[in-house]
Write an enzyme that holds these catalytic residues in place. Structure first.
Site, PDB file in Angstrom:
ATOM      1  N   TYR A   1     -48.342  26.820  23.319  1.00  0.00           N
ATOM      2  CA  TYR A   1     -47.157  27.078  22.489  1.00  0.00           C
ATOM      3  C   TYR A   1     -47.539  27.801  21.195  1.00  0.00           C
ATOM      4  CZ  TYR A   1     -43.704  24.969  25.453  1.00  0.00           C
ATOM      5  OH  TYR A   1     -42.840  24.746  26.520  1.00  0.00           O
TER       6      TYR A   1
ATOM      7  N   ASN B   1     -33.002  31.220  25.931  1.00  0.00           N
ATOM      8  CA  ASN B   1     -34.253  31.627  25.290  1.00  0.00           C
ATOM      9  C   ASN B   1     -34.572  30.730  24.099  1.00  0.00           C
ATOM     10  OD1 ASN B   1     -34.102  33.685  27.135  1.00  0.00           O
ATOM     11  ND2 ASN B   1     -33.314  35.194  25.680  1.00  0.00           N
TER      12      ASN B   1
ATOM     13  N   HIS C   1     -32.033  25.560  25.343  1.00  0.00           N
ATOM     14  CA  HIS C   1     -33.371  25.033  25.627  1.00  0.00           C
ATOM     15  C   HIS C   1     -34.204  24.830  24.373  1.00  0.00           C
ATOM     16  CE1 HIS C   1     -32.819  26.936  29.874  1.00  0.00           C
ATOM     17  NE2 HIS C   1     -32.161  25.779  29.742  1.00  0.00           N
TER      18      HIS C   1
ATOM     19  N   GLY D   1     -29.536  39.293  31.559  1.00  0.00           N
ATOM     20  CA  GLY D   1     -30.979  39.069  31.639  1.00  0.00           C
ATOM     21  C   GLY D   1     -31.400  37.682  32.043  1.00  0.00           C
TER      22      GLY D   1
HETATM   23  C1  BV8 Z   1     -32.634  19.094  33.898  1.00  0.00           C
HETATM   24  C2  BV8 Z   1     -37.813  26.053  27.547  1.00  0.00           C
HETATM   25  C3  BV8 Z   1     -32.130  16.871  34.471  1.00  0.00           C
HETATM   26  C4  BV8 Z   1     -39.254  25.697  27.629  1.00  0.00           C
HETATM   27  C5  BV8 Z   1     -36.985  26.214  29.822  1.00  0.00           C
HETATM   28  C6  BV8 Z   1     -33.831  22.274  42.233  1.00  0.00           C
HETATM   29  C7  BV8 Z   1     -32.569  22.838  42.253  1.00  0.00           C
HETATM   30  C8  BV8 Z   1     -31.788  22.941  41.096  1.00  0.00           C
HETATM   31  C9  BV8 Z   1     -32.290  22.463  39.882  1.00  0.00           C
HETATM   32  C10 BV8 Z   1     -33.550  21.913  39.878  1.00  0.00           C
HETATM   33  C11 BV8 Z   1     -34.328  21.810  41.031  1.00  0.00           C
HETATM   34  N1  BV8 Z   1     -35.509  21.249  40.696  1.00  0.00           N
HETATM   35  C12 BV8 Z   1     -35.506  20.985  39.385  1.00  0.00           C
HETATM   36  C13 BV8 Z   1     -34.311  21.370  38.877  1.00  0.00           C
HETATM   37  C14 BV8 Z   1     -33.866  21.238  37.501  1.00  0.00           C
HETATM   38  C15 BV8 Z   1     -34.514  22.308  36.644  1.00  0.00           C
HETATM   39  C16 BV8 Z   1     -34.307  23.680  37.230  1.00  0.00           C
HETATM   40  O1  BV8 Z   1     -33.231  24.247  37.144  1.00  0.00           O
HETATM   41  N2  BV8 Z   1     -35.404  24.218  37.828  1.00  0.00           N
HETATM   42  C17 BV8 Z   1     -35.322  25.544  38.407  1.00  0.00           C
HETATM   43  C18 BV8 Z   1     -36.679  26.256  38.213  1.00  0.00           C
HETATM   44  C19 BV8 Z   1     -34.971  25.415  39.888  1.00  0.00           C
HETATM   45  N3  BV8 Z   1     -33.826  22.232  35.381  1.00  0.00           N
HETATM   46  C20 BV8 Z   1     -34.294  21.392  34.455  1.00  0.00           C
HETATM   47  O2  BV8 Z   1     -35.305  20.734  34.584  1.00  0.00           O
HETATM   48  C21 BV8 Z   1     -33.434  21.266  33.216  1.00  0.00           C
HETATM   49  N4  BV8 Z   1     -33.208  19.870  32.984  1.00  0.00           N
HETATM   50  O3  BV8 Z   1     -32.185  19.497  34.938  1.00  0.00           O
HETATM   51  O4  BV8 Z   1     -32.643  17.778  33.527  1.00  0.00           O
HETATM   52  C22 BV8 Z   1     -31.888  15.644  33.714  1.00  0.00           C
HETATM   53  C23 BV8 Z   1     -30.573  15.269  33.426  1.00  0.00           C
HETATM   54  C24 BV8 Z   1     -30.357  14.094  32.742  1.00  0.00           C
HETATM   55  C25 BV8 Z   1     -31.444  13.321  32.295  1.00  0.00           C
HETATM   56  C26 BV8 Z   1     -32.766  13.731  32.564  1.00  0.00           C
HETATM   57  C27 BV8 Z   1     -32.997  14.910  33.264  1.00  0.00           C
HETATM   58  C28 BV8 Z   1     -34.175  21.838  32.017  1.00  0.00           C
HETATM   59  C29 BV8 Z   1     -34.327  23.318  32.192  1.00  0.00           C
HETATM   60  C30 BV8 Z   1     -34.901  23.908  30.910  1.00  0.00           C
HETATM   61  C31 BV8 Z   1     -36.373  24.207  31.106  1.00  0.00           C
HETATM   62  N5  BV8 Z   1     -36.884  24.922  29.919  1.00  0.00           N
HETATM   63  N6  BV8 Z   1     -37.478  26.824  28.736  1.00  0.00           N
HETATM   64  C32 BV8 Z   1     -40.120  26.894  27.306  1.00  0.00           C
HETATM   65  O5  BV8 Z   1     -39.603  28.025  27.237  1.00  0.00           O
HETATM   66  O6  BV8 Z   1     -41.326  26.665  27.120  1.00  0.00           O
HETATM   67  S1  BV8 Z   1     -36.423  27.139  31.114  1.00  0.00           S
HETATM   68  C33 BV8 Z   1     -36.991  28.715  31.073  1.00  0.00           C
HETATM   69  O7  BV8 Z   1     -36.350  29.356  32.183  1.00  0.00           O
HETATM   70  C34 BV8 Z   1     -36.575  29.540  29.879  1.00  0.00           C
HETATM   71  O8  BV8 Z   1     -35.718  28.884  28.967  1.00  0.00           O
HETATM   72  C35 BV8 Z   1     -35.816  30.694  30.551  1.00  0.00           C
HETATM   73  O9  BV8 Z   1     -34.883  31.246  29.727  1.00  0.00           O
HETATM   74  C36 BV8 Z   1     -35.204  29.956  31.655  1.00  0.00           C
HETATM   75  C37 BV8 Z   1     -34.484  30.692  32.713  1.00  0.00           C
HETATM   76  O10 BV8 Z   1     -35.235  31.806  33.064  1.00  0.00           O
HETATM   77  P1  BV8 Z   1     -34.549  33.218  32.734  1.00  0.00           P
HETATM   78  O11 BV8 Z   1     -34.133  33.225  31.312  1.00  0.00           O
HETATM   79  O12 BV8 Z   1     -33.501  33.515  33.733  1.00  0.00           O
HETATM   80  O13 BV8 Z   1     -35.771  34.192  32.872  1.00  0.00           O
HETATM   81  P2  BV8 Z   1     -36.366  34.794  34.223  1.00  0.00           P
HETATM   82  O14 BV8 Z   1     -37.707  35.350  33.910  1.00  0.00           O
HETATM   83  O15 BV8 Z   1     -36.226  33.789  35.320  1.00  0.00           O
HETATM   84  O16 BV8 Z   1     -35.377  36.003  34.584  1.00  0.00           O
HETATM   85  C38 BV8 Z   1     -35.355  37.143  33.764  1.00  0.00           C
HETATM   86  C39 BV8 Z   1     -34.212  37.975  34.276  1.00  0.00           C
HETATM   87  O17 BV8 Z   1     -34.076  39.099  33.402  1.00  0.00           O
HETATM   88  C40 BV8 Z   1     -34.457  38.541  35.654  1.00  0.00           C
HETATM   89  O18 BV8 Z   1     -33.262  38.405  36.412  1.00  0.00           O
HETATM   90  C41 BV8 Z   1     -34.768  40.008  35.410  1.00  0.00           C
HETATM   91  O19 BV8 Z   1     -34.265  40.844  36.454  1.00  0.00           O
HETATM   92  C42 BV8 Z   1     -33.985  40.282  34.161  1.00  0.00           C
HETATM   93  N7  BV8 Z   1     -34.525  41.338  33.303  1.00  0.00           N
HETATM   94  C43 BV8 Z   1     -35.815  41.749  33.180  1.00  0.00           C
HETATM   95  N8  BV8 Z   1     -35.874  42.736  32.252  1.00  0.00           N
HETATM   96  C44 BV8 Z   1     -34.614  42.921  31.783  1.00  0.00           C
HETATM   97  C45 BV8 Z   1     -33.752  42.037  32.447  1.00  0.00           C
HETATM   98  N9  BV8 Z   1     -32.433  41.966  32.201  1.00  0.00           N
HETATM   99  C46 BV8 Z   1     -31.942  42.816  31.275  1.00  0.00           C
HETATM  100  N10 BV8 Z   1     -32.704  43.683  30.590  1.00  0.00           N
HETATM  101  C47 BV8 Z   1     -34.036  43.771  30.822  1.00  0.00           C
HETATM  102  N11 BV8 Z   1     -34.790  44.658  30.140  1.00  0.00           N
END
Ligand code: BV8
Ligand code: ZN
Length: 272
Positions: free
Chosen positions: A69, A105, A133, A220
């Site tokens: 971090y 973000n 987040h 994004g």
């Molecule tokens: C929770 C902070 C429950 C930390 C982050 C299975 C199915 C469904 C859900 C789950 C599952 N297994 C687990 C889960 C839950 C899990 C989840 O969703 N997992 C995913 C991976 C499947 N979620 C959680 O754990 C959440 N909590 O569910 O808690 C609970 C409830 C009650 C009590 C207790 C528990 C917590 C989620 C938060 C995690 N923390 N970040 C850190 O940053 O260090 S998440 C992390 O991913 C970031 O915040 C990021 O923003 C986020 C999402 O990713 P994106 O922002 O979409 O980024 P990515 O790279 O994926 O995509 C980029 C996009 O931009 C692409 O589409 C690309 O094409 C596009 N792009 C690229 N360049 C450009 C562009 N677009 C425009 N312009 C450009 N130039």
């Protein structure tokens, strides 16, 4: 439909909208130099977020997680809001109370854009985002929950960040882990890790904005992290529409009224 026709369609939808919810993900910061999570540049110094952005990783190896971090803080501190962040901030400031920016973000770039566009004379609040987040530049006590700005900890995660000479002593001993001034508990970055619940107040505010929005402008995000990715569905459920800005298709694309295929920094200034 040509790209310009799609942009015109998006302009019309946003112009006519009484309320807009903007949901952004890592892609909006890509052109500021902040790596995305899952894209090509989606590695954070050889670590995947899913493996270190978890309470288990922090319990197992707090030094490694803190070093990661600190490195990320140093990288983000050297980045700046891009034309996409600034266009969104301008749009929100011109429509106080009608545009809600919600971001996944933790890089703080939306807040910096809001303050930059508002300048010293205007209140930046209408353009400040709901940070689903948390925030990279804030620490939280893992015991008593108190938060504090990340004092001088905005290190690059290398020796220089911990007072070393910085000349080739990359392997300097890691900085002592930061502790709470009140209870001496171990501090952690004030972000939401995988498996952790989001702040209910922030999430409720985001859902309220999603339900009342005529347009959900999704920028994004790969739309796979929940509960963030379910906000656009709340807009659809109340009769609103989705406008997506992303160079790639996502699970939301089939449900988007229009998708603008390209980078946010190029597209948002054209559309807002
Ligand atoms: C929770 C902070 C429950 C930390 C982050 C299975 C199915 C469904 C859900 C789950 C599952 N297994 C687990 C889960 C839950 C899990 C989840 O969703 N997992 C995913 C991976 C499947 N979620 C959680 O754990 C959440 N909590 O569910 O808690 C609970 C409830 C009650 C009590 C207790 C528990 C917590 C989620 C938060 C995690 N923390 N970040 C850190 O940053 O260090 S998440 C992390 O991913 C970031 O915040 C990021 O923003 C986020 C999402 O990713 P994106 O922002 O979409 O980024 P990515 O790279 O994926 O995509 C980029 C996009 O931009 C692409 O589409 C690309 O094409 C596009 N792009 C690229 N360049 C450009 C562009 N677009 C425009 N312009 C450009 N130039
Ligand atoms: Zn404490």
């Amino acid at each position: 439909m040509t790209a310009e026709a799609r942009r015109e369609r998006a302009r019309a939808l946003l112009r006519d909208a009484e309320r807009v919810l903007v949901l952004t993900g890592a892609g909006i910061s890509a052109e500021s130099g902040v790596p995305t999570f899952r894209g090509a540049g989606g590695l954070w110094r050889a670590h995947r977020p899913e493996e270190l952005a978890t309470p288990e990783a922090f319990a197992r190896d707090p030094e490694l997680v803190w070093d990661w971090y600190r490195w990320r803080r140093g990288l983000v501190a050297r980045c700046a809001p891009n034309a996409g962040h600034l266009a969104l901030a301008r749009h929100a400031l011109e429509r106080p109370g009608r545009v809600t920016i919600v971001t996944q973000n933790v890089d703080g770039l939306h807040g910096r854009a809001a303050r930059e566009v508002a300048g010293s004379g205007r209140d930046a609040a209408p353009a400040l985002p709901l940070e689903l987040h948390g925030a990279l530049d804030r620490d939280r006590c893992s015991r008593c929950g108190r938060t504090r700005p990340a004092h001088g900890d905005v290190g690059s995660g290398t020796a220089t960040a911990v007072g070393g000479t910085g000349v080739g002593d990359e392997q300097a001993p890691a900085a002592p882990l930061p502790r709470c001034a009140s209870c001496d508990g171990l501090l952690r970055p004030d972000v939401v890790w995988f498996g952790e619940a989001l702040d209910p107040a922030v999430l409720d505010a985001a859902y309220a904005a999603a339900r009342t929005a005529d347009v959900c402008l999704v920028v994004g995000t790969s739309a796979i992290v929940h509960p963030a990715a379910s906000l656009p569905a709340a807009t659809l459920a109340e009769g609103g529409v989705i406008v997506e800005v992303n160079p790639e298709r996502t699970p939301l694309t089939p449900r988007a009224e229009v998708r603008l295929d390209g980078p946010a920094a190029g597209i948002l200034p054209l559309v807002l």
